[in-house]
Design a protein around this motif. Structure first.
Motif, PDB file in Angstrom:
ATOM      1  N   ASP A  45      -9.057   7.850   9.600  1.00  0.00           N
ATOM      2  CA  ASP A  45      -8.519   6.211  10.673  1.00  0.00           C
ATOM      3  C   ASP A  45      -9.752   5.505  10.475  1.00  0.00           C
ATOM      4  OD1 ASP A  45      -8.071   5.273  13.411  1.00  0.00           O
ATOM      5  OD2 ASP A  45      -6.319   6.823  13.556  1.00  0.00           O
ATOM      6  N   VAL A  46      -9.453   4.523  10.895  1.00  0.00           N
ATOM      7  CA  VAL A  46     -10.387   3.212  10.947  1.00  0.00           C
ATOM      8  C   VAL A  46     -11.282   3.552  12.211  1.00  0.00           C
ATOM      9  CG1 VAL A  46      -8.878   1.780  12.584  1.00  0.00           C
ATOM     10  CG2 VAL A  46     -10.837   1.244  11.032  1.00  0.00           C
ATOM     11  N   SER A  47     -10.674   4.107  13.660  1.00  0.00           N
ATOM     12  CA  SER A  47     -11.443   3.924  14.271  1.00  0.00           C
ATOM     13  C   SER A  47     -11.308   5.790  14.344  1.00  0.00           C
ATOM     14  CB  SER A  47     -10.900   3.358  15.827  1.00  0.00           C
ATOM     15  OG  SER A  47     -11.117   4.124  16.294  1.00  0.00           O
ATOM     16  N   PRO A  48     -12.307   6.836  14.485  1.00  0.00           N
ATOM     17  CA  PRO A  48     -12.729   7.995  14.329  1.00  0.00           C
ATOM     18  C   PRO A  48     -12.578   8.711  16.284  1.00  0.00           C
ATOM     19  CG  PRO A  48     -14.681   7.510  13.617  1.00  0.00           C
ATOM     20  CD  PRO A  48     -13.588   6.491  13.532  1.00  0.00           C
ATOM     21  N   LEU A  76       1.354  12.565   2.530  1.00  0.00           N
ATOM     22  CA  LEU A  76       0.831  11.344   1.382  1.00  0.00           C
ATOM     23  C   LEU A  76       1.035  10.462   2.094  1.00  0.00           C
ATOM     24  CD1 LEU A  76       4.478  12.724  -0.112  1.00  0.00           C
ATOM     25  CD2 LEU A  76       1.907  13.651  -0.562  1.00  0.00           C
ATOM     26  N   PHE A  77       0.864   9.238   3.080  1.00  0.00           N
ATOM     27  CA  PHE A  77       0.789   8.120   3.587  1.00  0.00           C
ATOM     28  C   PHE A  77       0.787   7.399   5.060  1.00  0.00           C
ATOM     29  CE2 PHE A  77       1.289   3.696   4.306  1.00  0.00           C
ATOM     30  CZ  PHE A  77       0.291   2.711   3.786  1.00  0.00           C
ATOM     31  N   HIS A  78      -0.947   7.333   5.284  1.00  0.00           N
ATOM     32  CA  HIS A  78      -0.705   7.348   6.495  1.00  0.00           C
ATOM     33  C   HIS A  78      -1.231   6.252   7.080  1.00  0.00           C
ATOM     34  CE1 HIS A  78      -2.403   8.592  10.619  1.00  0.00           C
ATOM     35  NE2 HIS A  78      -3.556   8.593  10.999  1.00  0.00           N
ATOM     36  N   GLY A  79      -0.995   4.894   7.400  1.00  0.00           N
ATOM     37  CA  GLY A  79      -0.797   3.822   7.680  1.00  0.00           C
ATOM     38  C   GLY A  79      -1.062   3.434   9.232  1.00  0.00           C
ATOM     39  N   ARG A  80      -1.093   4.532   9.677  1.00  0.00           N
ATOM     40  CA  ARG A  80      -1.094   4.347  11.123  1.00  0.00           C
ATOM     41  C   ARG A  80      -2.501   4.370  11.618  1.00  0.00           C
ATOM     42  NH1 ARG A  80       2.214   2.918  15.251  1.00  0.00           N
ATOM     43  NH2 ARG A  80       2.036   5.754  16.747  1.00  0.00           N
ATOM     44  N   GLY A  81      -3.051   5.196  10.128  1.00  0.00           N
ATOM     45  CA  GLY A  81      -4.955   4.692  10.933  1.00  0.00           C
ATOM     46  C   GLY A  81      -5.197   3.528  10.313  1.00  0.00           C
ATOM     47  N   GLY A  82      -4.579   2.818  10.476  1.00  0.00           N
ATOM     48  CA  GLY A  82      -5.948   1.152   9.646  1.00  0.00           C
ATOM     49  C   GLY A  82      -5.752   0.517   8.829  1.00  0.00           C
ATOM     50  N   LEU A  83      -5.708   1.663   7.616  1.00  0.00           N
ATOM     51  CA  LEU A  83      -7.112   1.349   6.753  1.00  0.00           C
ATOM     52  C   LEU A  83      -5.964   0.990   5.685  1.00  0.00           C
ATOM     53  CD1 LEU A  83      -8.547   4.814   6.477  1.00  0.00           C
ATOM     54  CD2 LEU A  83     -10.032   2.539   6.998  1.00  0.00           C
ATOM     55  N   PHE A  84      -4.966   0.440   6.060  1.00  0.00           N
ATOM     56  CA  PHE A  84      -3.580  -0.610   5.091  1.00  0.00           C
ATOM     57  C   PHE A  84      -3.321  -1.373   5.659  1.00  0.00           C
ATOM     58  CE2 PHE A  84      -4.459   4.088   4.097  1.00  0.00           C
ATOM     59  CZ  PHE A  84      -4.549   3.962   2.411  1.00  0.00           C
ATOM     60  N   ALA A  85      -3.843  -2.688   5.525  1.00  0.00           N
ATOM     61  CA  ALA A  85      -3.481  -4.179   6.179  1.00  0.00           C
ATOM     62  C   ALA A  85      -1.938  -4.126   6.032  1.00  0.00           C
ATOM     63  CB  ALA A  85      -4.004  -4.577   5.699  1.00  0.00           C
ATOM     64  N   GLY A  86      -0.799  -4.084   6.364  1.00  0.00           N
ATOM     65  CA  GLY A  86       0.585  -4.835   6.558  1.00  0.00           C
ATOM     66  C   GLY A  86       1.277  -3.339   6.696  1.00  0.00           C
ATOM     67  N   PHE A 119       0.473  -0.779  -0.170  1.00  0.00           N
ATOM     68  CA  PHE A 119      -0.163   0.542  -0.106  1.00  0.00           C
ATOM     69  C   PHE A 119       0.719   1.234  -0.314  1.00  0.00           C
ATOM     70  CE2 PHE A 119      -3.609  -3.064   1.265  1.00  0.00           C
ATOM     71  CZ  PHE A 119      -4.397  -2.470   0.798  1.00  0.00           C
ATOM     72  N   LEU A 120       1.909   1.236   0.694  1.00  0.00           N
ATOM     73  CA  LEU A 120       3.470   2.395   1.405  1.00  0.00           C
ATOM     74  C   LEU A 120       3.651   2.530  -0.703  1.00  0.00           C
ATOM     75  CD1 LEU A 120       4.656   4.617   2.577  1.00  0.00           C
ATOM     76  CD2 LEU A 120       6.419   2.776   2.746  1.00  0.00           C
ATOM     77  N   LEU A 121       3.584   1.415  -1.563  1.00  0.00           N
ATOM     78  CA  LEU A 121       4.268   1.571  -2.245  1.00  0.00           C
ATOM     79  C   LEU A 121       3.633   2.028  -3.940  1.00  0.00           C
ATOM     80  CD1 LEU A 121       6.457  -2.361  -2.657  1.00  0.00           C
ATOM     81  CD2 LEU A 121       7.026   0.776  -2.208  1.00  0.00           C
ATOM     82  N   ASN A 122       2.829   1.042  -2.992  1.00  0.00           N
ATOM     83  CA  ASN A 122       1.271   2.447  -4.063  1.00  0.00           C
ATOM     84  C   ASN A 122       1.349   3.593  -3.957  1.00  0.00           C
ATOM     85  OD1 ASN A 122       0.983  -0.434  -5.125  1.00  0.00           O
ATOM     86  ND2 ASN A 122      -1.112  -1.328  -3.798  1.00  0.00           N
ATOM     87  N   ALA A 123       0.594   4.468  -3.100  1.00  0.00           N
ATOM     88  CA  ALA A 123       0.551   5.436  -2.590  1.00  0.00           C
ATOM     89  C   ALA A 123       1.910   6.190  -3.642  1.00  0.00           C
ATOM     90  CB  ALA A 123       0.839   5.868  -1.212  1.00  0.00           C
ATOM     91  N   ILE A 124       3.292   5.983  -3.397  1.00  0.00           N
ATOM     92  CA  ILE A 124       3.903   6.360  -3.791  1.00  0.00           C
ATOM     93  C   ILE A 124       4.173   6.379  -5.423  1.00  0.00           C
ATOM     94  CG2 ILE A 124       6.791   6.694  -4.422  1.00  0.00           C
ATOM     95  CD1 ILE A 124       7.178   5.178  -1.626  1.00  0.00           C
ATOM     96  N   ALA A 125       3.850   5.542  -5.847  1.00  0.00           N
ATOM     97  CA  ALA A 125       3.945   5.416  -7.132  1.00  0.00           C
ATOM     98  C   ALA A 125       2.444   6.252  -7.552  1.00  0.00           C
ATOM     99  CB  ALA A 125       3.170   3.810  -7.800  1.00  0.00           C
ATOM    100  N   THR A 126       1.920   6.423  -7.237  1.00  0.00           N
ATOM    101  CA  THR A 126       0.212   7.617  -7.789  1.00  0.00           C
ATOM    102  C   THR A 126       0.588   8.870  -7.096  1.00  0.00           C
ATOM    103  OG1 THR A 126      -0.874   6.959  -5.873  1.00  0.00           O
ATOM    104  CG2 THR A 126      -1.045   5.762  -8.037  1.00  0.00           C
TER     105      THR A 126
END
Length: 323
Positions: free
Chosen positions: A294-297, A20-30, A3-10
């Protein structure tokens, strides 16, 4: 990591500071450990877990490939920071970092420092809170005195810069950190602001006399750390601030209460405000930037706006005397 690589690519070429990318929000598994921020002309990759050199190399290739597409005439400057417990590290991976390093956000300029510390001079998740302040000050009723703003836990005074640029009369910035406030003092002339800002480098709980002397305020901003030993512990100290709000605010004035503690939900602020400052009416929860979804507001940054009632003019005074 995909998911991080996809965000970078676009990703588009960033001009303002932003996430630019917020994995901490829990919306991108892994990808929960990853965050990618733009502090133009520098990209900052943060991991909250230990990573391998192979993983960093993979991200580096992705960044180089995308950068060649969106900014072929510009060098790629990127920094990696690891915040894994016991493995704190900040490393310049490619290019250079300007010194001084100045970024922009919605027309305002701020000094940042991405090569030292974990707080970089501008909290990107508070962008919508700053925009709320800008709009509130800009739209302040023209028949009212120009707005006074109290900025508690001011850090590098970004709220103050935004408020003064929007037309506030005065900002009072209070923070214990001399280093952060020194940057805040630099941020004002950086934006062409030479008057209107006051800086109090004191413990807020020991400075009420000086704070109230400049009031009452049309806007009070409370943006404390959730837990900072010896300074502020939200579960214990936030109530002390809430009790003060009615005496600090002018009639019709606003309070902006901020809390970035995943373990404390909206009820932590709302229930205490109802009990300790019932005069203030809840207005709205200010939305977080879309990039910080975020997956949890309830766990994400909470920014709540309250308002002090306006003075009510008695009917007899409004109509005038018949005598």
């Amino acid at each position: 990591m995909q998911f991080l690589l996809n965000a970078i690519a676009t990703m588009a070429l960033p001009t303002d500071a932003q996430r630019l990318f917020h994995g901490r929000g829990g919306l991108f598994a892994g990808c929960e450990q990853w965050a990618l921020d733009a502090f133009p002309p520098v990209l900052l990759l943060t991991s909250f877990q230990a990573v391998t050199e192979e993983q960093l190399a993979t991200v580096g290739v992705a960044l180089s490939t995308r950068w060649a597409q969106i900014a072929p005439d510009q060098p790629l400057n990127w920094v990696f920071q690891c915040r894994a417990e016991g493995q704190l590290e900040t490393r310049l991976m490619s290019g250079t970092v300007p010194d001084p390093h100045v970024v922009t956000e919605n027309g305002a300029s701020f000094r940042v420092h991405v090569l030292k510390g974990q707080n970089h001079g501008l909290f990107l998740d508070m962008a919508e809170g700053r925009e709320w302040v800008r709009r509130r000050v800009s739209n302040y009723a023209p028949d009212q005195p120009r707005l006074k703003v109290l900025n508690l836990f001011a850090y590098t005074c970004a709220f103050s810069v935004v408020a003064l640029k929007a037309g506030a009369k005065l900002t009072v910035n209070v923070d214990m950190s001399h280093g952060a406030m020194a940057i805040g003092q630099q941020n004002h002339p950086l934006n062409g602001i030479s008057t209107g800002a006051t800086f109090l480098m004191h413990d807020i709980f020991k400075t009420w006399g000086k704070i109230t002397r400049s009031g009452p305020y049309g806007l009070v901003i409370v943006d404390p750390p959730s837990y900072q030993k010896g300074s502020f512990i939200a579960t214990k100290d936030y109530a002390k601030l809430m009790r003060r709000l009615p005496e600090l605010l002018a009639p019709g004035g606003y309070a902006l209460l901020c809390l970035n503690a995943p373990e404390l939900g909206l009820a932590f602020l709302q229930d205490q405000m109802q009990a300790l400052a019932p005069e203030l009416h809840f207005i709205e929860r200010v939305a977080n930037p879309a990039a910080f979804a975020d997956v949890s507001p309830e766990r994400s940054l909470k920014v709540l706006a309250y308002q002090m009632p306006s003075l009510q003019v008695p009917v007899s005074d409004a109509l005038g005397s018949n005598a």
